[in-house]
Enzyme design. Structure first.
Site, PDB file in Angstrom:
ATOM      1  N   GLU A   1       0.823  -1.215   0.000  1.00 44.47           N
ATOM      2  CA  GLU A   1       0.000   0.000   0.000  1.00 44.47           C
ATOM      3  C   GLU A   1       0.853   1.259   0.000  1.00 44.47           C
ATOM      4  O   GLU A   1       0.517   2.260  -0.637  1.00 44.47           O
ATOM      5  CB  GLU A   1      -0.955   0.006   1.206  1.00 44.47           C
ATOM      6  CG  GLU A   1      -2.134  -0.952   1.080  1.00 44.47           C
ATOM      7  CD  GLU A   1      -1.776  -2.408   1.390  1.00 44.47           C
ATOM      8  OE1 GLU A   1      -0.627  -2.664   1.806  1.00 44.47           O
ATOM      9  OE2 GLU A   1      -2.652  -3.272   1.220  1.00 44.47           O
TER      10      GLU A   1
ATOM     11  N   GLN B   1      -7.756  -2.474  -1.164  1.00 45.84           N
ATOM     12  CA  GLN B   1      -8.688  -3.595  -1.200  1.00 45.84           C
ATOM     13  C   GLN B   1      -9.759  -3.440  -0.113  1.00 45.84           C
ATOM     14  O   GLN B   1     -10.928  -3.709  -0.350  1.00 45.84           O
ATOM     15  CB  GLN B   1      -7.937  -4.910  -1.040  1.00 45.84           C
ATOM     16  CG  GLN B   1      -8.767  -6.082  -1.497  1.00 45.84           C
ATOM     17  CD  GLN B   1      -7.906  -7.222  -2.002  1.00 45.84           C
ATOM     18  OE1 GLN B   1      -7.295  -7.933  -1.202  1.00 45.84           O
ATOM     19  NE2 GLN B   1      -7.837  -7.401  -3.300  1.00 45.84           N
ATOM     20  N   PHE B   2      -9.334  -3.006   1.039  1.00 43.96           N
ATOM     21  CA  PHE B   2     -10.248  -2.620   2.111  1.00 43.96           C
ATOM     22  C   PHE B   2      -9.696  -1.326   2.709  1.00 43.96           C
ATOM     23  O   PHE B   2      -8.482  -1.152   2.803  1.00 43.96           O
ATOM     24  CB  PHE B   2     -10.306  -3.693   3.213  1.00 43.96           C
ATOM     25  CG  PHE B   2     -11.129  -4.900   2.830  1.00 43.96           C
ATOM     26  CD1 PHE B   2     -12.447  -5.035   3.265  1.00 43.96           C
ATOM     27  CD2 PHE B   2     -10.590  -5.896   2.042  1.00 43.96           C
ATOM     28  CE1 PHE B   2     -13.203  -6.146   2.912  1.00 43.96           C
ATOM     29  CE2 PHE B   2     -11.342  -7.009   1.672  1.00 43.96           C
ATOM     30  CZ  PHE B   2     -12.654  -7.142   2.115  1.00 43.96           C
TER      31      PHE B   2
ATOM     32  N   ASP C   1      -9.387  -0.524   5.613  1.00 42.29           N
ATOM     33  CA  ASP C   1      -8.535  -0.861   6.761  1.00 42.29           C
ATOM     34  C   ASP C   1      -7.055  -0.922   6.378  1.00 42.29           C
ATOM     35  O   ASP C   1      -6.182  -0.558   7.156  1.00 42.29           O
ATOM     36  CB  ASP C   1      -8.957  -2.223   7.339  1.00 42.29           C
ATOM     37  CG  ASP C   1     -10.460  -2.369   7.493  1.00 42.29           C
ATOM     38  OD1 ASP C   1     -11.182  -2.056   6.516  1.00 42.29           O
ATOM     39  OD2 ASP C   1     -10.914  -2.785   8.562  1.00 42.29           O
TER      40      ASP C   1
ATOM     41  N   HIS D   1     -11.669  -5.718   8.391  1.00 43.61           N
ATOM     42  CA  HIS D   1     -12.300  -5.548   7.082  1.00 43.61           C
ATOM     43  C   HIS D   1     -13.568  -4.725   7.217  1.00 43.61           C
ATOM     44  O   HIS D   1     -14.511  -4.896   6.464  1.00 43.61           O
ATOM     45  CB  HIS D   1     -12.642  -6.905   6.457  1.00 43.61           C
ATOM     46  CG  HIS D   1     -11.460  -7.730   6.078  1.00 43.61           C
ATOM     47  ND1 HIS D   1     -10.705  -8.414   6.987  1.00 43.61           N
ATOM     48  CD2 HIS D   1     -10.885  -7.960   4.867  1.00 43.61           C
ATOM     49  CE1 HIS D   1      -9.730  -9.048   6.359  1.00 43.61           C
ATOM     50  NE2 HIS D   1      -9.808  -8.787   5.069  1.00 43.61           N
TER      51      HIS D   1
END
Lengths: 330, 321
Positions: free
Chosen positions: B58, B80-81, B83, B125
């Site tokens: 990330e 992707q999430f 979080d 998530h």
């Protein structure tokens, strides 16, 4: 070998410039924050940047790259304007000292978080490739050995390898990350393992030896230009100063200072180039005089320029004026 | 033909890629696979060479986007999430958010954060990160609550010259449908009154807009008219619309799905308290998730975040004062 002379001149100019900055720091008053110099690392820094072309290549210098910056073509005035924080400089008093650059001219301005510049350089090259204008341009950035402990560095090196980006990463292994010795920084036998681990071409060089540095970076840049992907060069050397001018570096043991790592690259380069009849005593004297005059002139000019005025500052962190709270467009 | 909130996000990216040659997409599993939620389904086929799978990095994903923006690109990054954006936090708040201010170089990147809780998703998530990013100068934080806003605000985000944190709610992905996408209505930075009322104001955003509307409908049965304000963008925050609503109702409840300490709801209450104290007939209230990690089991999860029932209870307390 002409590049060695060019690199040497940048080293000499950087050394004189940084001596001026250090004396300004000691005198107090003029420079607001700290002063961070690259004494002992000039050969490694300039040895890379001398192969880059401003206007074509990307160069993301770090804390000890005054010599590389000059070799790349950063104006002397940018240094003083940023250290003095005047509004005519690229950072306009909003950031200082080594945190300077002109991103749109291929020179991103480092943030303090080590390792985080590499993925930015990756992105610049990635976008150019996408836009069909990468050509044979390359990107280069540098980092200390301590910076290679960050997740950001590992992510970005892996990313560069996956994308096969033409990026040259110069790791100046100066034995101490601030005060922390290598024994507390990494446990691999050789920092080149970092390159091997990601499928990246690695090179080791004596960072105190200008001709060796110019030669190894020449090869690395050539391979990157030719599509060989990322190139990682580790230079062994010693920082001949504190982390900043506030630091007496008393943690560096005398036996390290007197080891080959502690060789001062500047007089060594001078003797090398003289022995090869590439430069003369007279030229060096002349360059010194010229550089000192230029440095004094740049300092005098930056000193006359306006410092930021909080009442004129727009205090706006967004480029879209209409989205700044309290300044909505009707 | 109806469109879900998720399809609107895909369609907006399709439109961004179609109309802006400088747009590219970068994120984990987003190319051939089409993304964990299929928000980029078929886009790599429709736009070859402009949709890229990223390694699970990330930090480097955001760093690459900043570099690309310097060179004139307008990248859309999919986390992707939401979080996992903490792993790219440094690049977002220190690199992207400071670029314009430090160097006068605009940073037109959009970071999509699939946000918020769904049953069974657990602590890692389910998070809502808007408050965290809103704290930093130099970022625009969007929290669309409707299918149309998901579409138009994502296109707005791509066109903005500033870094945008686009908080799209996963609970709304499949639940929320619209018959069609109408014309662009409100600009970024403007809140929307989704339900007019005169007894109390609920200021909220994202999935909590729908819980709040349900609570308002429930209170309608007892004769209370609750005004619901959808912030749409939490930063910038449309303080004028909030204050105007409080002027009409004299009572405010601010609802958010994020953790309770500080954050968007606290910011709203602080602004109302300091700028509209004289308009208040009752102490301003706020309702958030509980101050624990987000639980896995639906029994716990339903009690952890605000729901129409807990919002209704809070409104009754507010109205009783």
């Amino acid at each position: 070998m002409a590049q060695c002379v060019t690199a040497f001149k940048s080293m000499l100019q950087a050394r004189l410039l940084e001596e001026k900055l250090a004396s300004l720091y000691r005198a107090g008053g003029r420079i607001v924050g700290g002063v961070y110099i690259g004494k002992g690392q000039e050969a490694f820094s300039a040895g890379l940047a001398v192969h880059l072309e401003k206007g074509k290549d990307v160069y993301g210098p770090l804390i000890r790259d005054q010599a590389g910056r000059l070799a790349f073509g950063e104006p002397l005035l940018d240094t003083f304007r940023t250290y003095l924080g005047v509004i005519t400089g690229p950072m306009r008093g909003r950031d200082g000292n080594v945190h300077r650059g002109r991103p749109r001219e291929g020179m991103p301005a480092m943030i303090s978080h080590l390792g985080s510049l590499l993925s930015v350089v990756n992105g610049m090259l990635f976008a150019r490739r996408l836009q069909g204008r990468l050509g044979d341009s390359v990107g280069a950035t540098s980092l200390g050995e301590g910076g290679t402990s960050t997740g950001a560095f590992h992510e970005a090196l892996n990313q560069a390898a996956i994308e096969k980006l033409p990026v040259i990463i110069a790791i100046a292994n100066n034995q101490f990350s601030y005060s922390t010795p290598n024994s507390r920084q990494f446990a691999c036998g050789d920092l080149l393992d970092r390159a091997r681990g990601y499928g990246v071409q690695g090179y080791a060089v004596d960072g105190t030896d200008l001709t060796a540095c110019v030669s190894v970076f020449s090869e690395a840049v050539k391979r990157a230009r030719a599509g060989g992907g990322p190139q990682l060069v580790v230079g062994s050397l010693l920082r001949l100063s504190g982390h900043g001018e506030h630091d007496d570096s008393s943690y560096i043991p005398d036996q390290v200072k007197s080891s080959p790592l502690g060789q001062d690259c500047l007089p060594y380069a001078e003797s090398q180039l003289k022995a090869s009849d590439l430069i003369t005593d007279e030229e060096v004297r002349k360059w010194k005089d010229e550089f000192l005059m230029e440095i004094d002139a740049a300092l005098a000019q930056a000193s006359k320029e306006p410092t930021p005025d909080p009442f004129r500052e727009n205090w706006r962190a967004l480029s879209t004026a209409g989205l700044v709270e309290g300044q909505f467009e009707a | 033909m109806s469109m879900t909130y998720l399809e609107a996000i895909r369609e907006a990216q399709y439109e961004a890629l179609r109309t802006h040659p400088s747009v590219f997409l970068y994120g984990q599993d987003i190319a051939a696979f089409g993304g964990a939620f299929k928000a980029t389904k078929n886009l790599s086929k429709e736009f070859p060479g402009r949709v890229f799978d990223a390694p699970i990095s990330e930090d480097a994903m955001v760093g690459l986007a900043v570099g690309a923006a310097i060179e004139g690109a307008r990248p859309i990054i999919e986390m992707q999430f939401a979080d996992f954006s903490t792993c790219g936090f440094n690049q977002i708040v220190n690199q992207a958010a400071t670029l314009y201010w430090r160097t006068n170089t605009s940073c037109p990147i959009t970071i999509r954060l699939p946000s918020g809780g769904t049953a069974g998703s657990g602590p890692f998530h389910s998070q809502s990160m808007e408050s965290l990013y809103a704290h930093y100068p130099g970022l625009v934080i969007l929290t669309p609550a409707t299918v149309e806003d998901a579409y138009w605000m994502l296109l707005d985000a791509v066109e903005l010259d500033d870094p945008v944190i686009f908080c799209e709610h996963k609970f709304l992905y499949y639940h929320l449908k619209a018959d069609q996408i109408g014309e662009r209505t409100l600009p970024i930075g403007k809140a929307r009154i989704v339900r007019p009322g005169r007894h109390a104001t609920v200021v909220t955003y994202s999935a909590m807009v729908h819980e709040s509307i349900r609570a308002a409908e429930e209170l309608q049965k007892d004769g209370y008219q609750i005004e619901v304000v959808d912030l749409r963008s939490v930063k910038p925050m449309d303080t004028d619309t909030i204050l105007a609503s409080v002027a009409r109702t004299g009572r405010i409840l601010c609802v958010g799905e994020a953790f309770p300490w500080g954050g968007v709801t606290a910011e709203v209450i602080a602004r109302v308290s300091s700028e509209a104290f004289h308009l208040l007939d009752a102490p301003p209230m706020r309702l958030n998730a509980k101050d624990t990690p987000i639980p896995y089991h639906p029994n716990l999860w339903k009690s952890h975040r605000p729901t129409s029932s807990s919002i209704g209870d809070a409104l009754r307390r507010l109205l009783r004062y």
